[in-house]
Design a protein around this motif. Structure first.
Motif, PDB file in Angstrom:
ATOM      1  N   SER A 113       0.888  -1.191   0.062  1.00 21.85           N
ATOM      2  CA  SER A 113       0.024   0.085  -0.049  1.00 21.85           C
ATOM      3  C   SER A 113       0.963   1.322   0.086  1.00 21.85           C
ATOM      4  O   SER A 113       2.170   1.345   0.347  1.00 21.85           O
ATOM      5  N   LEU A 114       0.277   2.341  -0.335  1.00 25.64           N
ATOM      6  CA  LEU A 114       0.876   3.880  -0.466  1.00 25.64           C
ATOM      7  C   LEU A 114      -0.022   4.541   0.576  1.00 25.64           C
ATOM      8  O   LEU A 114      -1.153   4.783   0.488  1.00 25.64           O
ATOM      9  N   HIS A 115       0.810   5.273   1.209  1.00 28.56           N
ATOM     10  CA  HIS A 115       0.100   6.439   2.220  1.00 28.56           C
ATOM     11  C   HIS A 115       0.063   7.593   1.283  1.00 28.56           C
ATOM     12  O   HIS A 115       0.913   8.158   0.814  1.00 28.56           O
ATOM     13  N   LEU A 116      -1.314   8.027   1.243  1.00 34.58           N
ATOM     14  CA  LEU A 116      -1.732   8.981   0.307  1.00 34.58           C
ATOM     15  C   LEU A 116      -0.901  10.178   0.781  1.00 34.58           C
ATOM     16  O   LEU A 116      -0.687  11.247   0.024  1.00 34.58           O
ATOM     17  N   GLY A 117      -0.829  10.486   2.102  1.00 34.79           N
ATOM     18  CA  GLY A 117      -0.280  11.881   2.670  1.00 34.79           C
ATOM     19  C   GLY A 117       1.214  11.623   2.355  1.00 34.79           C
ATOM     20  O   GLY A 117       1.630  13.010   1.772  1.00 34.79           O
ATOM     21  N   VAL A 118       1.812  10.798   2.448  1.00 31.27           N
ATOM     22  CA  VAL A 118       3.203  10.638   1.878  1.00 31.27           C
ATOM     23  C   VAL A 118       3.429  10.743   0.336  1.00 31.27           C
ATOM     24  O   VAL A 118       4.498  11.511  -0.002  1.00 31.27           O
ATOM     25  N   PHE A 119       2.292  10.126  -0.442  1.00 28.31           N
ATOM     26  CA  PHE A 119       2.276  10.467  -1.833  1.00 28.31           C
ATOM     27  C   PHE A 119       2.261  11.941  -2.138  1.00 28.31           C
ATOM     28  O   PHE A 119       3.213  12.518  -2.974  1.00 28.31           O
ATOM     29  N   LYS A 120       1.447  12.724  -1.372  1.00 24.49           N
ATOM     30  CA  LYS A 120       1.227  14.183  -1.861  1.00 24.49           C
ATOM     31  C   LYS A 120       2.557  14.858  -1.375  1.00 24.49           C
ATOM     32  O   LYS A 120       3.027  15.845  -1.921  1.00 24.49           O
ATOM     33  N   ARG A 121       3.093  14.643  -0.361  1.00 27.86           N
ATOM     34  CA  ARG A 121       4.301  15.014   0.139  1.00 27.86           C
ATOM     35  C   ARG A 121       5.659  14.971  -0.648  1.00 27.86           C
ATOM     36  O   ARG A 121       6.355  15.765  -0.916  1.00 27.86           O
ATOM     37  N   ALA A 122       5.673  13.603  -1.178  1.00 29.19           N
ATOM     38  CA  ALA A 122       6.834  13.209  -2.226  1.00 29.19           C
ATOM     39  C   ALA A 122       6.569  13.976  -3.458  1.00 29.19           C
ATOM     40  O   ALA A 122       7.660  14.572  -3.995  1.00 29.19           O
ATOM     41  N   ILE A 123       5.196  14.260  -4.142  1.00 28.18           N
ATOM     42  CA  ILE A 123       5.215  14.880  -5.215  1.00 28.18           C
ATOM     43  C   ILE A 123       5.657  16.652  -5.018  1.00 28.18           C
ATOM     44  O   ILE A 123       6.499  16.972  -5.564  1.00 28.18           O
ATOM     45  N   LEU A 124       5.217  17.113  -3.669  1.00 27.00           N
ATOM     46  CA  LEU A 124       5.420  18.507  -3.613  1.00 27.00           C
ATOM     47  C   LEU A 124       7.025  18.415  -3.457  1.00 27.00           C
ATOM     48  O   LEU A 124       7.610  19.626  -3.898  1.00 27.00           O
ATOM     49  N   THR A 125       7.658  17.613  -2.861  1.00 27.80           N
ATOM     50  CA  THR A 125       9.288  17.731  -2.277  1.00 27.80           C
ATOM     51  C   THR A 125       9.759  17.814  -4.065  1.00 27.80           C
ATOM     52  O   THR A 125      10.959  18.804  -4.010  1.00 27.80           O
ATOM     53  N   GLU A 126       9.569  16.838  -4.778  1.00 23.24           N
ATOM     54  CA  GLU A 126       9.997  16.960  -6.285  1.00 23.24           C
ATOM     55  C   GLU A 126       9.841  18.330  -6.837  1.00 23.24           C
ATOM     56  O   GLU A 126      10.689  18.767  -7.547  1.00 23.24           O
ATOM     57  N   ALA A 127       8.603  18.751  -6.955  1.00 19.76           N
ATOM     58  CA  ALA A 127       8.129  19.998  -7.482  1.00 19.76           C
ATOM     59  C   ALA A 127       9.090  21.188  -6.992  1.00 19.76           C
ATOM     60  O   ALA A 127       9.492  22.044  -7.890  1.00 19.76           O
ATOM     61  N   VAL A 128       9.142  21.110  -5.860  1.00 16.66           N
ATOM     62  CA  VAL A 128       9.821  22.428  -5.157  1.00 16.66           C
ATOM     63  C   VAL A 128      11.516  22.092  -5.791  1.00 16.66           C
ATOM     64  O   VAL A 128      12.039  22.978  -5.822  1.00 16.66           O
ATOM     65  N   LEU A 129      12.119  20.827  -5.634  1.00 16.74           N
ATOM     66  CA  LEU A 129      13.443  20.707  -6.067  1.00 16.74           C
ATOM     67  C   LEU A 129      13.587  21.126  -7.550  1.00 16.74           C
ATOM     68  O   LEU A 129      14.567  21.774  -8.000  1.00 16.74           O
ATOM     69  N   LEU A 130      12.635  20.794  -8.436  1.00 12.59           N
ATOM     70  CA  LEU A 130      12.643  21.066  -9.899  1.00 12.59           C
ATOM     71  C   LEU A 130      12.704  22.799  -9.725  1.00 12.59           C
ATOM     72  O   LEU A 130      13.245  23.230 -10.693  1.00 12.59           O
ATOM     73  N   ALA A 131      11.631  23.308  -9.185  1.00 13.92           N
ATOM     74  CA  ALA A 131      11.635  24.846  -9.290  1.00 13.92           C
ATOM     75  C   ALA A 131      12.947  25.486  -8.605  1.00 13.92           C
ATOM     76  O   ALA A 131      13.486  26.337  -9.239  1.00 13.92           O
ATOM     77  N   ARG A 132      13.689  24.803  -7.668  1.00 15.36           N
ATOM     78  CA  ARG A 132      14.740  25.426  -7.300  1.00 15.36           C
ATOM     79  C   ARG A 132      16.079  25.325  -7.980  1.00 15.36           C
ATOM     80  O   ARG A 132      16.799  26.027  -8.371  1.00 15.36           O
ATOM     81  N   LEU A 133      15.981  24.159  -8.781  1.00 18.91           N
ATOM     82  CA  LEU A 133      17.019  23.965  -9.767  1.00 18.91           C
ATOM     83  C   LEU A 133      17.139  24.677 -10.836  1.00 18.91           C
ATOM     84  O   LEU A 133      17.857  25.180 -11.546  1.00 18.91           O
ATOM     85  N   ASN A 134      15.444  25.051 -11.191  1.00 17.11           N
ATOM     86  CA  ASN A 134      15.373  25.819 -12.520  1.00 17.11           C
ATOM     87  C   ASN A 134      16.057  27.187 -12.235  1.00 17.11           C
ATOM     88  O   ASN A 134      16.270  27.930 -13.286  1.00 17.11           O
ATOM     89  N   GLU A 135      15.976  27.698 -11.065  1.00 17.20           N
ATOM     90  CA  GLU A 135      16.560  28.826 -10.744  1.00 17.20           C
ATOM     91  C   GLU A 135      18.151  28.854 -10.514  1.00 17.20           C
ATOM     92  O   GLU A 135      18.882  30.047 -10.038  1.00 17.20           O
ATOM     93  N   ARG A 136      18.635  27.483 -10.406  1.00 17.75           N
ATOM     94  CA  ARG A 136      20.166  27.649  -9.868  1.00 17.75           C
ATOM     95  C   ARG A 136      20.863  27.989 -11.259  1.00 17.75           C
ATOM     96  O   ARG A 136      20.927  27.284 -12.266  1.00 17.75           O
ATOM     97  N   VAL A 137      22.033  28.743 -11.125  1.00 15.60           N
ATOM     98  CA  VAL A 137      22.701  28.955 -12.096  1.00 15.60           C
ATOM     99  C   VAL A 137      24.276  28.397 -11.948  1.00 15.60           C
ATOM    100  O   VAL A 137      24.825  28.618 -10.670  1.00 15.60           O
TER     101      VAL A 137
END
Length: 469
Positions: free
Chosen positions: A445-469
């Motif tokens: 099984s998958l904990h849906l709260g963990v799933f949502k936080r994992a998605i947000l973690t990666e979205a934040v990482l993508l956004a941060r790296l997009n601003e990294r020079v």
């Protein structure tokens, strides 16, 4: 190494809102993938794995941001007649204006479901009970696939399609069957897979409220062992007591692999010294479902036994069933052995130690055959790079709790292949699982709260790296 700058509050809130708004779609997409029984083992229909790859490719194409999306295979082994491995999905988008490239990995194949009667609901019919989604692959690792897809959706919805971050997506189709074509796939697609940061979304979290970055993985050795003592079966009453049957020899041989306390007793298998967080026996008993009165095995701290020491398990046995048992001496018995080895030991070295031990300890002169061998090396993450700091910041933003650096008793041997081919890349091992996910077991099984936080973690990482020079 200095701490990275905090995520801009307005960017973080926009990403949080986007992930929340798109979460029902992510769960629905995941459910559709879970319904495809994409077991990659040789005894199962490979068409299901192909169907799963096509479904993943459609999701990735639908994101509308990749320059190329393809379903590809690579040969297993070498030679003109080498069989092809299972299909993988590969998508790419080039970086612009000096931004880094991030490669996102997961796998869409799954373990066999086992017996339907051991599940509380059908293994390939995703079912929500409480705050968990049940089904084979719901956690391992189709949730990893959808974490990537949903994170990219939220990232693009927030920053727009005209972003500079380089993106590559690699969704493998045979991780659960030993990644046998992985090295050839990497070699064939080295240019498309080259990245500054590689995220492997196939691991665990500390618990459902605390994220984790996996920094240590054990390696593995698996093989089939066949023990033979007779040319044919014989009457157990007529010859029992004088003739060693294969079952007796197998039991005696397997018993030599462990000491009385359950510790591995094979010379040449090593342990690694490392500090571990506190983990009580009570917690182990709950997470592993130990029955009352059954004691843990091994020595040292609980987590050192799981993260840093070898383990040997007999995962299967070919022998007459109880229902079909006759009064005969079995001439030959085969077992499947799965050994986990400490990070830092080479898989080939560990296999040599196991083979030497088994041949030296074969009782009654029994004949030993070993085949179907797979080996994989463990991995230790270099935590000094900037990508680890970026990932931890992203986890804290998404979870509201600092990340734990942890080891994992399981194995992801292909990470060593990634490091060999892309030595400059920084590896981040993340995941969507938690201690109650029961990956590989009934009622995964998958904990849906963990799933949502994992998605947000990666979205934040993508956004941060997009601003990294």
């Amino acid at each position: 190494m200095s701490s990275p700058a905090p995520t801009r509050p307005e960017l973080l809130q926009a990403l949080r809102d986007s992930v929340a708004g798109g979460f029902p779609v992510a769960v629905a997409d995941l459910s559709r993938l879970v319904r495809i029984p994409s077991v990659s083992w040789a005894a199962f229909d490979p068409q299901h794995v192909s169907d799963s790859a096509d479904a993943v490719a459609a999701l990735v194409t639908g994101l509308g941001v990749f320059e190329t999306v393809q379903v590809a295979r690579a040969p297993i082994g070498s030679g003109a007649d080498a069989p092809l491995g299972q299909p993988a999905v590969l998508a790419t988008r080039a970086a612009r204006n000096g931004r880094p490239t991030i490669l996102l990995y997961a796998h869409h194949d799954v373990q066999p479901p086992g017996k339907d009667e051991d599940w509380d609901s059908s293994p390939f019919e995703p079912t929500v009970r409480g705050d968990r989604l049940y089904g084979r692959g719901a956690a391992d690792d189709k949730a990893g696939v959808l974490a990537h897809v949903a994170a990219i959706r939220a990232f693009v919805e927030t920053v727009g399609e005209d972003f500079d971050l380089g993106l590559a997506l690699f969704i493998e189709g045979e991780e659960e069957f030993g990644s046998r074509s992985f090295t050839n796939f990497l070699t064939a697609h080295q240019a498309e897979l080259a990245a500054d940061v590689i995220v492997v979304a196939d691991s665990d979290n500390w618990n459902i409220t605390t994220p984790a970055l996996t920094v240590g993985l054990r390696g593995n050795v698996t093989f089939r062992l066949t023990v033979t003592t007779l040319e044919h079966a014989s009457h157990s009453g007529m010859f029992g007591g004088a003739v060693p049957d294969a079952m007796l020899a197998t039991i005696r041989l397997l018993a030599t692999l462990h000491g009385l306390d359950g510790s591995v007793a094979v010379e040449g298998l090593v342990s690694r010294d490392a500090e571990t967080p506190d983990h009580t026996e009570e917690q182990l008993r709950r997470e592993a479902a130990l029955l009352p009165g059954v004691t843990p095995i091994g020595t040292g701290t609980i987590l050192s036994r799981i993260w840093s020491k070898p383990a040997i398990t007999v995962t299967g046995i070919d022998a007459p069933s109880v229902a079909n048992a006759s009064n005969t001496l079995a001439p030959s018995i085969s077992v499947k052995i799965s050994a986990r080895i400490a990070p830092g030991q080479q898989g080939t070295e560990a296999f040599a130690a196991l083979e030497t031990h088994l041949r030296a300890h074969a009782p009654f002169g029994a004949r030993i055959e070993i085949d179907d061998v797979d080996t994989g090396n463990g991995f230790l993450v270099d935590t000094s790079g900037w990508a680890v700091a970026e990932a931890k910041t992203s986890m804290t933003d998404a979870w509201g709790a600092d990340a734990v650096e942890m080891g994992v008793g399981g194995s992801i041997p292909f990470i060593a292949d990634l490091v060999e081919l892309f030595p400059a890349a920084q590896i981040l091992v993340t995941g969507v699982e938690d201690p109650d996910s029961r990956a590989h077991s009934p009622n995964e099984s998958l904990h849906l709260g963990v799933f949502k936080r994992a998605i947000l973690t990666e979205a934040v990482l993508l956004a941060r790296l997009n601003e990294r020079v």
